[in-house]
Structure formats: structure tokens, C-alpha cells
Write an enzyme that holds these catalytic residues in place. Sequence first.
Site, PDB file in Angstrom:
ATOM      1  N   SER A 179     -20.561  80.326  -4.810  1.00  0.00           N
ATOM      2  CA  SER A 179     -21.243  80.335  -3.523  1.00  0.00           C
ATOM      3  C   SER A 179     -22.302  79.230  -3.475  1.00  0.00           C
ATOM      4  O   SER A 179     -22.010  78.078  -3.776  1.00  0.00           O
ATOM      5  CB  SER A 179     -21.826  81.740  -3.307  1.00  0.00           C
ATOM      6  OG  SER A 179     -22.507  81.840  -2.096  1.00  0.00           O
ATOM      7  N   ASP A 208     -15.640  79.691  -4.601  1.00  0.00           N
ATOM      8  CA  ASP A 208     -16.035  79.779  -3.193  1.00  0.00           C
ATOM      9  C   ASP A 208     -17.389  79.081  -2.961  1.00  0.00           C
ATOM     10  O   ASP A 208     -18.336  79.696  -2.450  1.00  0.00           O
ATOM     11  CB  ASP A 208     -16.082  81.243  -2.727  1.00  0.00           C
ATOM     12  CG  ASP A 208     -15.293  81.450  -1.442  1.00  0.00           C
ATOM     13  OD1 ASP A 208     -14.414  80.608  -1.135  1.00  0.00           O
ATOM     14  OD2 ASP A 208     -15.535  82.446  -0.728  1.00  0.00           O
ATOM     15  N   HIS A 283     -15.579  86.776  -0.560  1.00  0.00           N
ATOM     16  CA  HIS A 283     -16.570  85.895  -1.177  1.00  0.00           C
ATOM     17  C   HIS A 283     -17.260  86.507  -2.402  1.00  0.00           C
ATOM     18  O   HIS A 283     -17.662  85.797  -3.305  1.00  0.00           O
ATOM     19  CB  HIS A 283     -17.612  85.568  -0.103  1.00  0.00           C
ATOM     20  CG  HIS A 283     -18.612  84.548  -0.509  1.00  0.00           C
ATOM     21  ND1 HIS A 283     -18.248  83.250  -0.815  1.00  0.00           N
ATOM     22  CD2 HIS A 283     -19.955  84.619  -0.673  1.00  0.00           C
ATOM     23  CE1 HIS A 283     -19.342  82.569  -1.143  1.00  0.00           C
ATOM     24  NE2 HIS A 283     -20.382  83.371  -1.074  1.00  0.00           N
TER      25      HIS A 283
END
Length: 367
Positions: A179, A208, A283
Site C-alpha cells: 500500500s 498493491d 487491499h
Amino acid sequence: MAQSSSSKGNERRRVWQQLQLSVVVILVLIQSSFALDDIYNPGPHDADVFEVEQDNTVQSPKCRKVAGTPKPAGVSPPNRLFVGVPKQSGTYPVIHLQHAFTMKIDFYTQLLYHVATYGYIVVAPQMPQISLPDATMEIADGADTLDWYPNNLEALLAEMFPNLKVKPDLKKVILAGHSRGGKVAFGLATGVCKTVLAPNFVGVIGLDPVDGTGPGKQTTPKILPLSPYGLKLPFPTLIVGAGLGDDKAGINPPCAPLGVSHDAFFSNSAPIAYHFVASEYGHMDYLDDDLDGVEGVIANTLCRNGPKRAPMRKFTGGIITAFLNATLYGNSKALDQAILNIPGAAPVKLDTPQITRTITESVYASS
Ligand SMILES: *[C@@H]1O[C@H](CO)[C@@H](O)[C@H](O)[C@H]1NC(C)=O
């Protein structure tokens, strides 16, 4: 007569023994081919994941434009750490993992364990949990932890496992991040803030990764040049995307909007780059199953997540080890098999994997 019957008996025994031998050979072959393919379960090493307290006297680091010097020996790390390590004497490459926005490193133990069982030392530093839109401080913080490794990581492992010789190979450092941590990892890779270990970076992994709040809305420092191959990194890239990252969770905006997430990181990566997307996972599905505290509530509700985390986590651990084997040891068997995307071979359903092998060849799907 007697002789002939005994020789017949010998013959039968020999055939029988050969048959048994072939069965054993076949079983060994089957088993070893399973062992090679089964990257989605823990690997050959026994492993441990442990926590290291930080040095509380450390000041917020500066973002160095020129690498400084390694931190002196005998000091605590500038950030709290979780370390995954093989419990067997040996020298292992080091993976430096940056966690996701507002998350705790305590949530990555299963992934750390999985990768460590394949013969890697994985270190995850805790970033400040209240972070500003600007991620420069986290990149500086990551660099600060990297500067701690040369004079301290080996000693830490010797202290943890006094009967073993577990050593980090700091000539082979792989950056990884999830992330916003993906943005931080690429920020370290591209030298936004410098570390003494930068010359030893040999690969980068984005789980991600996210560079902003929406297409055209990158946060500071902008990492994606938003041009094909524009990242120009001199080492291989692996991007593992979550197909649901671009979906809303209730009224919350998507956690990983396309345009500034895995798709853009992949298309901006120079060869050689790999892109795997698990279409039905979200996610936060890279994390452990049981997450406590406010951060756990955030992880469970802020983003659109998949039905359960284990398949995505296993896939991620497996594809990381396949990428590392190809990148560090030139053994691309497991990665090539994953690229074939044989239905049912991976624990998650994948979009067609993509590779960028050369710029002239351009991005293409392999199957
Ligand atoms: C990595 O490569 C080694 C030998 O090169 C092999 O024995 C091992 O099974 C491979 N592991 C994976 C996860 O591909």
C-alpha cells in the site's frame, strides 16, 4: 529342475525388487516435483518471527540527499521491528518490508514467516502511525532503519540464536512494501532519501502499492513518473495487485485506485517487471487473519476485502519466493509456472499475468 525353479524364483524376486524400486523412484519424483511447485505453503526451513524494541531516544530522521554512514554497532533500531528468520545456520538475503498506511507490523507475521521458510531474512520496521499526506518522512525513516542493518543486524541474530550462525547477506537487499509502504519502498528504490545500502538493492516488490488518492492525484513525493518504464530501476520489479483494491467499501473511497496503484506501478516499471493480480481479493488481504486494536478494525472495514485472507497471503508469500529465486539465483522454474497461470495451481484466481522483458518488446501478456 531344482536349479531352474530356484532361478525362476530369483528372476521373480529380481522383477519384484525392480518394481519396488521403480515405485520408490516414482514416489520420490512426485514428491520432489510437488516440493518444487508448492511455493504457496511454507518452505524447507524452520523459521521464527520475533519483535525488536526500538531505540526511544532516536529523533525523527532527516531525508538525506547524500547517503550518510551506517549507524554504530550496539544501538537499538530506530524503529520497532518484526523480523522473520530461518532457524538454520546460513547466510540469507534481506528483504526490507514497509507496512501499509496506519497499519501495525504485528499484522504481517504470517507473510514474514512464509518468506523466511524459503531462506530469507525479512525485516519490517514500524512507521509512525499518524502520518501526513506527505510520505517523505516515512521514506527517511525506512532509510534510517536500513542504515542500522550493517553494524547491527548480524549481532541481533547472533543474540537471538546463540547456537546458530544466521547471517544477513547485505549485498543482496530487496525492498518491499504494501500500500503506502509500496510507495515508500519505491521511494527508497528511486533514491528519494538515501541510505548506505542503496548500492546493494537488487529487487523491489510492491504489494498493491499506492501513490495517491486517485488518477492524477499523486501525493508528495510523487513516485510514479506516469510514463511507461519511467521508473528506470536497474533491478527487477514484482507487483502483486488486489483486484478489489479499486472498489469502494461502503462509503469509503477505494483504498488502491487504479491509475496510481498496481497497474501504474507495473506499466511505469522498467524491464524486467512482473505483474500478478488476484481479481477476487482486496487491499488488506495480505495481512494476518486475526487483527487486534483500532488498526484491525480499520484493516477489516476501510477497504473492500476478499472472502478470506489466507489464499491471498499464501499466493503472495509464494510468488515473492518465486520472484526472489529467479532474481537472486537465476532459477525461474516456479515463476515461469506461475506465469502460465494454470487454473487451480495458485490458491487465488489470477488475471492473465504480465511481464515486461524488454522495452522494445513492450508489455505483453504471457498466456
Ligand atoms: C529455488 O531454487 C533452488 C535451486 O536453485 C531450488 O532447489 C528451490 O526449490 C527453488 N525454490 C523455489 C521456491 O522456487
